[in-house]
Design a protein around this motif. Structure first.
Motif, PDB file in Angstrom:
ATOM      1  N   MET A   1      -4.396  -4.562 -13.595  1.00  0.00           N
ATOM      2  CA  MET A   1      -4.568  -5.797 -12.277  1.00  0.00           C
ATOM      3  C   MET A   1      -3.276  -4.385 -11.224  1.00  0.00           C
ATOM      4  SD  MET A   1      -3.279  -9.041 -12.200  1.00  0.00           S
ATOM      5  CE  MET A   1      -3.809  -9.287 -10.438  1.00  0.00           C
ATOM      6  N   ALA A   2      -4.030  -4.426 -10.254  1.00  0.00           N
ATOM      7  CA  ALA A   2      -3.202  -3.664  -8.849  1.00  0.00           C
ATOM      8  C   ALA A   2      -3.471  -4.133  -7.897  1.00  0.00           C
ATOM      9  CB  ALA A   2      -4.122  -2.378  -8.662  1.00  0.00           C
ATOM     10  N   ALA A   3      -1.726  -4.608  -7.760  1.00  0.00           N
ATOM     11  CA  ALA A   3      -1.162  -5.268  -6.223  1.00  0.00           C
ATOM     12  C   ALA A   3      -1.059  -4.153  -5.488  1.00  0.00           C
ATOM     13  CB  ALA A   3       0.099  -5.461  -6.586  1.00  0.00           C
ATOM     14  N   ILE A   4      -1.696  -4.160  -3.992  1.00  0.00           N
ATOM     15  CA  ILE A   4      -1.742  -3.422  -2.682  1.00  0.00           C
ATOM     16  C   ILE A   4      -0.810  -4.341  -2.257  1.00  0.00           C
ATOM     17  CG2 ILE A   4      -3.164  -2.839  -1.297  1.00  0.00           C
ATOM     18  CD1 ILE A   4      -3.906  -1.991  -4.003  1.00  0.00           C
ATOM     19  N   GLU A   5       0.013  -3.761  -1.364  1.00  0.00           N
ATOM     20  CA  GLU A   5       1.221  -3.942  -0.623  1.00  0.00           C
ATOM     21  C   GLU A   5       1.738  -3.303   0.761  1.00  0.00           C
ATOM     22  OE1 GLU A   5       4.944  -5.343  -2.881  1.00  0.00           O
ATOM     23  OE2 GLU A   5       3.039  -4.944  -5.209  1.00  0.00           O
ATOM     24  N   SER A   6       1.141  -2.649   0.889  1.00  0.00           N
ATOM     25  CA  SER A   6       0.810  -1.261   2.177  1.00  0.00           C
ATOM     26  C   SER A   6      -0.557  -1.133   3.231  1.00  0.00           C
ATOM     27  CB  SER A   6       1.401  -0.385   1.194  1.00  0.00           C
ATOM     28  OG  SER A   6       0.911   0.601   0.808  1.00  0.00           O
ATOM     29  N   ALA A   7      -0.475  -0.731   3.347  1.00  0.00           N
ATOM     30  CA  ALA A   7      -1.728  -0.653   4.901  1.00  0.00           C
ATOM     31  C   ALA A   7      -2.806   0.619   3.969  1.00  0.00           C
ATOM     32  CB  ALA A   7      -0.855   0.297   6.156  1.00  0.00           C
ATOM     33  N   ARG A   8      -1.382   2.077   3.424  1.00  0.00           N
ATOM     34  CA  ARG A   8      -2.497   2.966   3.056  1.00  0.00           C
ATOM     35  C   ARG A   8      -2.526   2.696   1.783  1.00  0.00           C
ATOM     36  NH1 ARG A   8      -2.421   8.019   2.234  1.00  0.00           N
ATOM     37  NH2 ARG A   8      -0.485   8.492   4.150  1.00  0.00           N
ATOM     38  N   GLY A   9      -2.240   1.486   0.627  1.00  0.00           N
ATOM     39  CA  GLY A   9      -2.776   0.891  -0.236  1.00  0.00           C
ATOM     40  C   GLY A   9      -4.042   0.033  -0.028  1.00  0.00           C
ATOM     41  N   VAL A  10      -4.233  -0.672   1.389  1.00  0.00           N
ATOM     42  CA  VAL A  10      -5.155  -1.388   1.416  1.00  0.00           C
ATOM     43  C   VAL A  10      -6.467   0.268   2.273  1.00  0.00           C
ATOM     44  CG1 VAL A  10      -6.370  -2.437   3.792  1.00  0.00           C
ATOM     45  CG2 VAL A  10      -4.271  -3.034   2.188  1.00  0.00           C
ATOM     46  N   MET A  11      -6.337   0.687   2.998  1.00  0.00           N
ATOM     47  CA  MET A  11      -7.262   1.838   2.919  1.00  0.00           C
ATOM     48  C   MET A  11      -7.958   2.130   2.206  1.00  0.00           C
ATOM     49  SD  MET A  11      -7.515   1.471   6.323  1.00  0.00           S
ATOM     50  CE  MET A  11      -8.600   3.227   6.628  1.00  0.00           C
ATOM     51  N   LYS A  12      -6.896   2.305   0.959  1.00  0.00           N
ATOM     52  CA  LYS A  12      -7.334   3.035  -0.914  1.00  0.00           C
ATOM     53  C   LYS A  12      -8.035   2.359  -1.935  1.00  0.00           C
ATOM     54  CE  LYS A  12      -6.152   7.575   0.473  1.00  0.00           C
ATOM     55  NZ  LYS A  12      -6.777   8.992   0.186  1.00  0.00           N
ATOM     56  N   ALA A  13      -7.673   0.799  -1.303  1.00  0.00           N
ATOM     57  CA  ALA A  13      -8.732   0.389  -2.247  1.00  0.00           C
ATOM     58  C   ALA A  13     -10.061   0.818  -2.992  1.00  0.00           C
ATOM     59  CB  ALA A  13      -9.266  -0.942  -1.220  1.00  0.00           C
ATOM     60  N   LEU A  14     -10.577   1.026  -2.417  1.00  0.00           N
ATOM     61  CA  LEU A  14     -12.002   1.292  -3.306  1.00  0.00           C
ATOM     62  C   LEU A  14     -11.941   2.200  -4.360  1.00  0.00           C
ATOM     63  CD1 LEU A  14     -14.934   0.951  -4.372  1.00  0.00           C
ATOM     64  CD2 LEU A  14     -15.205   2.529  -2.162  1.00  0.00           C
ATOM     65  N   ASP A  15     -11.077   3.542  -4.219  1.00  0.00           N
ATOM     66  CA  ASP A  15     -10.692   4.619  -4.912  1.00  0.00           C
ATOM     67  C   ASP A  15      -9.754   3.848  -6.278  1.00  0.00           C
ATOM     68  OD1 ASP A  15     -11.727   6.315  -3.800  1.00  0.00           O
ATOM     69  OD2 ASP A  15      -9.972   6.982  -2.246  1.00  0.00           O
ATOM     70  N   ILE A  16      -9.131   2.262  -5.753  1.00  0.00           N
ATOM     71  CA  ILE A  16      -8.237   2.455  -6.745  1.00  0.00           C
ATOM     72  C   ILE A  16      -8.619   1.216  -7.596  1.00  0.00           C
ATOM     73  CG2 ILE A  16      -6.313   0.630  -7.177  1.00  0.00           C
ATOM     74  CD1 ILE A  16      -5.017   1.541  -4.269  1.00  0.00           C
ATOM     75  N   CYS A  17      -9.591   0.806  -6.804  1.00  0.00           N
ATOM     76  CA  CYS A  17     -10.807  -0.247  -8.111  1.00  0.00           C
ATOM     77  C   CYS A  17     -11.721   1.432  -8.674  1.00  0.00           C
ATOM     78  CB  CYS A  17     -11.215  -1.094  -6.825  1.00  0.00           C
ATOM     79  SG  CYS A  17     -10.830  -2.898  -5.725  1.00  0.00           S
ATOM     80  N   GLU A  18     -11.749   1.739  -8.688  1.00  0.00           N
ATOM     81  CA  GLU A  18     -12.509   2.835  -9.334  1.00  0.00           C
ATOM     82  C   GLU A  18     -11.729   3.737 -10.159  1.00  0.00           C
ATOM     83  OE1 GLU A  18     -15.219   4.516  -6.604  1.00  0.00           O
ATOM     84  OE2 GLU A  18     -16.756   2.292  -7.191  1.00  0.00           O
ATOM     85  N   ALA A  19     -10.001   3.443 -10.365  1.00  0.00           N
ATOM     86  CA  ALA A  19      -9.301   4.468 -10.973  1.00  0.00           C
ATOM     87  C   ALA A  19      -9.094   4.858 -12.354  1.00  0.00           C
ATOM     88  CB  ALA A  19      -8.106   3.857 -10.810  1.00  0.00           C
ATOM     89  N   SER A  20     -10.001   3.548 -12.868  1.00  0.00           N
ATOM     90  CA  SER A  20     -10.153   3.238 -14.751  1.00  0.00           C
ATOM     91  C   SER A  20     -10.709   1.674 -15.295  1.00  0.00           C
ATOM     92  CB  SER A  20      -8.393   3.057 -15.257  1.00  0.00           C
ATOM     93  OG  SER A  20      -8.060   2.032 -15.918  1.00  0.00           O
ATOM     94  N   ASP A  21     -11.589   2.373 -16.373  1.00  0.00           N
ATOM     95  CA  ASP A  21     -11.811   1.357 -16.544  1.00  0.00           C
ATOM     96  C   ASP A  21     -10.632  -0.093 -17.738  1.00  0.00           C
ATOM     97  OD1 ASP A  21     -14.303   2.396 -16.378  1.00  0.00           O
ATOM     98  OD2 ASP A  21     -14.633   3.554 -17.816  1.00  0.00           O
ATOM     99  N   ARG A  22     -10.228  -0.056 -17.353  1.00  0.00           N
ATOM    100  CA  ARG A  22      -9.261  -1.242 -18.530  1.00  0.00           C
ATOM    101  C   ARG A  22      -9.602  -1.632 -16.356  1.00  0.00           C
ATOM    102  NH1 ARG A  22      -5.652   0.275 -22.207  1.00  0.00           N
ATOM    103  NH2 ARG A  22      -5.669   1.772 -22.852  1.00  0.00           N
ATOM    104  N   LEU A  23      -8.702  -1.590 -15.474  1.00  0.00           N
ATOM    105  CA  LEU A  23      -8.979  -2.567 -14.473  1.00  0.00           C
ATOM    106  C   LEU A  23      -9.740  -3.037 -14.121  1.00  0.00           C
ATOM    107  CD1 LEU A  23      -7.090  -0.532 -11.112  1.00  0.00           C
ATOM    108  CD2 LEU A  23      -9.126  -2.576 -10.680  1.00  0.00           C
ATOM    109  N   PHE A  24      -9.364  -4.476 -14.420  1.00  0.00           N
ATOM    110  CA  PHE A  24     -10.214  -6.066 -13.897  1.00  0.00           C
ATOM    111  C   PHE A  24     -10.207  -6.002 -12.262  1.00  0.00           C
ATOM    112  CE2 PHE A  24      -6.086  -8.129 -15.209  1.00  0.00           C
ATOM    113  CZ  PHE A  24      -6.048  -8.535 -14.160  1.00  0.00           C
ATOM    114  N   GLY A  25      -9.069  -6.460 -11.900  1.00  0.00           N
ATOM    115  CA  GLY A  25      -8.764  -6.795 -10.647  1.00  0.00           C
ATOM    116  C   GLY A  25      -7.684  -6.051  -9.803  1.00  0.00           C
TER     117      GLY A  25
END
Length: 308
Positions: free
Chosen positions: A139-163
């Motif tokens: 799971m990925a913790a979003i903690e910055s403005a850049r992370g928020v703007m890249k949220a969809l790319d982060i969500c789709e980064a790995s099949d292991r990522l559940f949330g």
């Protein structure tokens, strides 16, 4: 089996109930020996912020033996590693995987590359310790403005990522504001994260509410994120668990209505009828998935008594 059933990303997101994810200092045996008695859905064994710089090795030692020796009674065990800008995160992963955690929480994720780096280390550890590839989730913790703007790319980064999860403290610092208790400063990030998570078909979790003296404010906060579509909330105290579970568990009224919708849609479909009413409300096929989800959530929460 110690590590649980291996499920695909979508299957895991649907089957695993994660209304509450409770942070615990991995270094403190008194905290991590029996948190399952409070019945959180998940626990986050923290190696990052809760552990002093000179205590990282001791925390890993405690974490490993807890994972190996304690029966957490089905409670999911997530390990929050140290940031990828520190010298600790790789050893954190090896320790967590060797111990048999269920998932790794990555702090301060800002791009897919952060997820890829962690995934590579997890894969190495799985091979080194003789575990099936893909066993440990992310799971990925979003903690910055850049992370928020890249949220969809982060969500789709790995099949292991559940949330993904919002971390409000660091995020508001990045915005050059502060946590107010009103939720105004978090609204944009919350909306963006839940949209990204739903687009990627992963789960989404809200930030902690740290004012333990304001339980009414906490309830309002949980009601807000429930209405926004979040799957659950990170928490810091067992007192918060009943409130979150109460709000995120379907009520008897919701369950009865969902059953009516499912049965009516299935019946009317056979009759060639596309639009009809249930309890005075206009219903069509678009309501089916939502009604099914309510029933499945009720089943996972242990409150469903029906036969669907």
């Amino acid at each position: 089996m110690l590590y649980g059933e291996v499920l695909s990303n979508d299957q895991f997101s649907e089957k695993r109930l994660r209304r509450t994810m409770m942070f615990l200092n991995a270094q403190k045996p008194g905290l991590i020996k029996d948190p399952y008695i409070y019945r959180p859905d998940s626990i986050i064994l923290d190696l990052e912020d809760a552990v002093a710089e000179n205590q990282k090795d001791a925390a890993r030692f405690s974490l490993y033996h807890a994972l190996k020796e304690i029966d957490y009674r089905g409670c999911e065990r997530v390990v929050r590693i140290n940031g990828l800008d520190t010298p600790y995160w790789q050893e954190d992963i090896r320790c967590a995987v060797a111990g048999g955690c269920d998932a790794i929480r990555i702090p301060k994720v800002e791009c897919p590359k952060d997820v890829h780096r962690v995934e590579e280390e997890i894969l190495k550890a799985e091979k080194d310790f003789g575990m099936p590839e893909g066993m440990i989730l992310i799971m990925a913790a979003i903690e910055s403005a850049r992370g928020v703007m890249k949220a969809l790319d982060i969500c789709e980064a790995s099949d292991r990522l559940f949330g993904i999860a919002l971390s409000g403290g660091d995020y508001t610092k990045d915005l050059q504001t502060r946590i107010t208790g009103t939720g105004i400063e978090l609204m944009g990030a919350r909306q963006n994260l839940i949209i990204a998570a739903r687009a990627a078909k992963v789960q989404c979790f809200d930030t902690v509410y740290t004012n333990l003296d304001d339980m009414e404010g906490f309830r309002r906060d949980v009601e807000t994120i429930h209405l926004m579509g979040f799957d659950g909330k990170s928490i810091v105290n067992p007192r918060q668990i009943p409130i979150v579970h109460d709000i995120f568990t379907p009520s008897g009224k919701d369950i009865i209505f969902a059953e009516k919708v499912v049965r009516e849609i299935e019946e009317k479909k056979e009759m060639g009828i596309g639009v009809f009413t249930v309890d005075g409300k206009m219903i069509d096929i678009a309501f089916y998935d939502g009604a099914r989800r309510t029933i499945e959530l009720a089943k996972a929460s242990g409150v469903y008594k029906g036969d669907l």
